[in-house]
Write a protein that holds these residues in place. Structure first.
Motif, short mmCIF file in Angstrom:
data_model
loop_
_atom_site.label_atom_id
_atom_site.label_comp_id
_atom_site.label_asym_id
_atom_site.label_seq_id
_atom_site.Cartn_x
_atom_site.Cartn_y
_atom_site.Cartn_z
N VAL A 222 -5.50 -38.91 -32.50
CA VAL A 222 -5.94 -37.77 -33.30
C VAL A 222 -6.86 -36.83 -32.54
O VAL A 222 -7.19 -35.74 -33.01
N PHE A 223 -7.28 -37.24 -31.33
CA PHE A 223 -8.21 -36.43 -30.56
C PHE A 223 -8.14 -36.88 -29.12
O PHE A 223 -7.92 -38.06 -28.83
N ARG A 224 -8.31 -35.93 -28.19
CA ARG A 224 -8.24 -36.27 -26.77
C ARG A 224 -9.21 -35.40 -26.00
O ARG A 224 -9.34 -34.20 -26.27
N THR A 225 -9.90 -36.01 -25.03
CA THR A 225 -10.72 -35.28 -24.06
C THR A 225 -10.30 -35.77 -22.68
O THR A 225 -9.51 -36.71 -22.56
N PRO A 226 -10.82 -35.18 -21.62
CA PRO A 226 -10.49 -35.71 -20.29
C PRO A 226 -10.97 -37.15 -20.08
O PRO A 226 -10.50 -37.82 -19.15
N VAL A 227 -11.86 -37.64 -20.93
CA VAL A 227 -12.44 -38.97 -20.74
C VAL A 227 -11.75 -40.03 -21.58
O VAL A 227 -11.61 -41.18 -21.16
N PHE A 228 -11.30 -39.68 -22.79
CA PHE A 228 -10.74 -40.70 -23.68
C PHE A 228 -9.76 -40.07 -24.67
O PHE A 228 -9.76 -38.86 -24.90
#
Length: 585
Positions: A222-228
């Motif tokens: 449901v959510f993504r960043t470069p870290v996780f």
């Protein structure tokens, strides 16, 4: 069980208990947990190479030899006793036998065949004399630990059970297969030696499929960043607890240790109990991410909290964090306390997590400034610490179980290793950024989390006593990485109310402890005194898994039952669990 010594002088009197037959250190889980390497030691050795530890420092070796040279009568006595025992072995009159838990010599041929019995007894006699001479040297605690560590690895390596032409299992396999087992074993040996981590393969790489056999609980990113990536698992109950649970896995391996095969999945169990579950799946970093440190990962948890609030409408969350993920989570909670936002968290669980490294023993004894500097410099130049190097170190923590056992099975018998989901997960390694590697070592070696303000998180001084969120702390009685006594000391650092659970087994098996196993038990007590021994004396043993106990504890701190919220997610293209980051190599 004695608490690990915090005073180096006190350590001088502490010697490992011995097996009556072989003279090797006792293998009772509670004793083994006292003489292990911690996360700090693992991270240093992973960068420098664990086999360096097979040779003691020159100064230690010199002091050991010098100490024995000053006791010629004692050495002569030990040598004479060994000679007499070897004479009894040669004559067939020796009564030396392996310990009941020593699987190396379980085959009846070791006791029934005169040649094999003599080979085994010679090894046991020599090992016993080795431990006796170390005792006689009466070194200071650091040198004592260094010599014992080297001796343990060398003695285990030289066991006759590791020799192809001696081990009866190897000979039987060669006879039964017409020599094909030897060829298969040689092939496996060459393949393993040519690729990191250069230890015997513990599970075949195609034994399981992530997303099918493992990490198969339904859900979506449901959510993504470069870290996780943030995974939300699909509710299976008509109502769910109002407060969502965010799971923070270790940064050393992939998240699906919490979502193994169906029936053995913590996530599956939590969802079935009516808990809203979100999972952070860390990216497998490379040299581009070298500077990611504790602040980077702390901010990632904050980002996950914000995303969960947007997804569910809940302004509060609960945490369950594992191992290194628990260290970061505790530091983040201290940051939230410092900025007045701790009320965003209703409960926190720390599984096999050490926050207080104030113990002497192998870790402190084997650590030195040169080792630390060399380790951090090596990862800095590369940009990361390779997961295969970590896997090699983990294997050599318990060489009889994780190296020589598979040496016999894979190479001497030419057999494939048995398929086991935990070992498959363990082999699915990840890298650690140079920045996080450096930060973890600094925090551990300086024992910074025990002193308010010595460490920081996102600019805030870390004071764990200000973390007043109720905590649920779990440990394994046979954990070789995070001794249960060290995990227990978190109850003395953190504020709030604590529930400490002592599970069976070791580091990972203590977590993967699903209901239904008749052998499963855990220990729990009504309060958490400062001394872990005092806690243990008053603890009661409960039959079964601790998972239902945790979900009941968490449920009391997770609000009312509500209909499952409709979570749309924030990605342009929907991605089903287990997401994409878990497949990064």
């Amino acid at each position: 069980m004695a608490q690990p010594a915090t005073d180096p002088n006190a350590q001088q009197e502490k010697k490992p208990a011995k097996d009556d037959a072989a003279g090797r250190p006792a293998e009772a889980p509670e004793e083994a947990a006292e003489a292990v390497m911690g996360l700090d030691m693992v991270l240093v050795d992973a960068a420098r190479g664990p086999l360096r530890r097979l040779v003691p420092p020159a100064g230690t070796a010199f002091r050991f030899v010098s100490a024995l040279a000053r006791q010629p009568g004692t050495v002569a006595g030990r040598t004479g006793e060994l000679a007499r025992e070897l004479a009894r072995i040669a004559a067939g009159n020796s009564e030396l036998a392996p310990g009941k838990k020593d699987k190396r010599f379980a085959d009846p041929a070791w006791s029934g065949n005169p040649f094999l019995r003599r080979a085994m007894q010679t090894h046991l006699a020599t090992a016993r004399t080795t431990w006796e001479l170390i005792e006689d040297a009466d070194l200071d605690w650091q040198d004592d630990e260094r010599i014992r560590f080297t001796a343990t690895n060398l003695v285990d390596a030289l066991a006759p059970s590791n020799i192809p032409v001696v081990n009866p299992l190897s000979l039987k396999a060669a006879i039964d297969t017409g020599g094909k087992s030897a060829l298969k074993g040689l092939g496996r040996f060459v393949r393993d030696l040519s690729n990191p981590p250069r230890v015997p393969t513990m599970v075949d790489p195609d034994a399981f499929t992530v997303g099918e056999d493992l990490a198969s609980t339904p859900g979506a990113v449901v959510f993504r960043t470069p870290v996780f990536e943030l995974i939300r698992y699909t509710p299976t109950t008509e109502t769910v607890r109002e407060v969502p649970l965010i799971m923070v896995p270790p940064t050393i391996n992939k998240f699906y240790v919490t979502d193994l095969a169906p029936g053995r999945s913590m996530v599956e169990h939590y969802v079935a109990s009516g808990q809203q579950v979100f999972m952070m799946s860390w990216r497998n970093p490379d040299e581009r991410h070298a500077e990611w440190g504790l602040d980077t990962y702390g901010q990632a948890i904050l980002d996950a909290m914000d995303a969960v609030e947007r997804a569910t409408g809940s302004s509060k969350v609960a945490f369950q964090a594992l191992c290194s993920g628990g260290i970061i989570t505790a530091m983040l909670l201290a940051h939230l306390a410092a900025i007045g936002q701790q009320d965003r968290v209703t409960a926190a669980s720390y599984a096999v997590t050490v926050l207080d490294w104030s113990r002497a023993g192998t870790v402190t004894a084997l650590m030195d400034e040169e080792s630390v500097n060399a380790a951090t410099e090596k990862s800095r130049k590369k940009g990361y610490l390779d997961g295969a190097q970590l896997a090699e170190v983990f294997a050599w923590l318990r060489p009889n179980d994780l190296v020589w056992n598979y040496w016999v099975n894979n190479y001497l018998q030419g057999k494939p290793p048995p398929n086991f989901d935990i070992l498959f997960w363990n082999a699915d390694t990840t890298r650690m950024t140079a920045g996080l590697h450096r930060d973890f070592i600094e925090v551990a070696l300086g024992n910074q989390l025990t002193e308010p303000g010595k460490a920081t998180m996102l600019g805030s001084p870390v004071d764990l006593s200000k973390v007043t969120v109720d905590s649920y702390i779990t440990a394994g009685i046979a954990d070789h990485l995070c001794p249960w006594q060290a995990c227990y000391r978190s109850t003395q650092l953190l504020g709030g109310d604590h529930r400490f659970i002592l599970s069976t087994s070791g580091h990972i098996a203590s977590l993967v402890n699903p209901p239904g196993n008749p052998k499963s038990t855990f220990q729990v007590a009504g309060d958490t005194p400062s001394d872990p021994d005092a806690w243990l004396k008053q603890a009661e043993t409960v039959q079964g898994s601790w998972w239902p106990d945790f979900t009941a504890w968490l449920g009391e701190r997770s609000g009312d039952q509500v209909p499952p919220p409709n979570v749309a997610g924030e990605l342009d293209q929907p991605v089903d669990a287990p997401g994409t980051y878990v497949f990064d190599k």
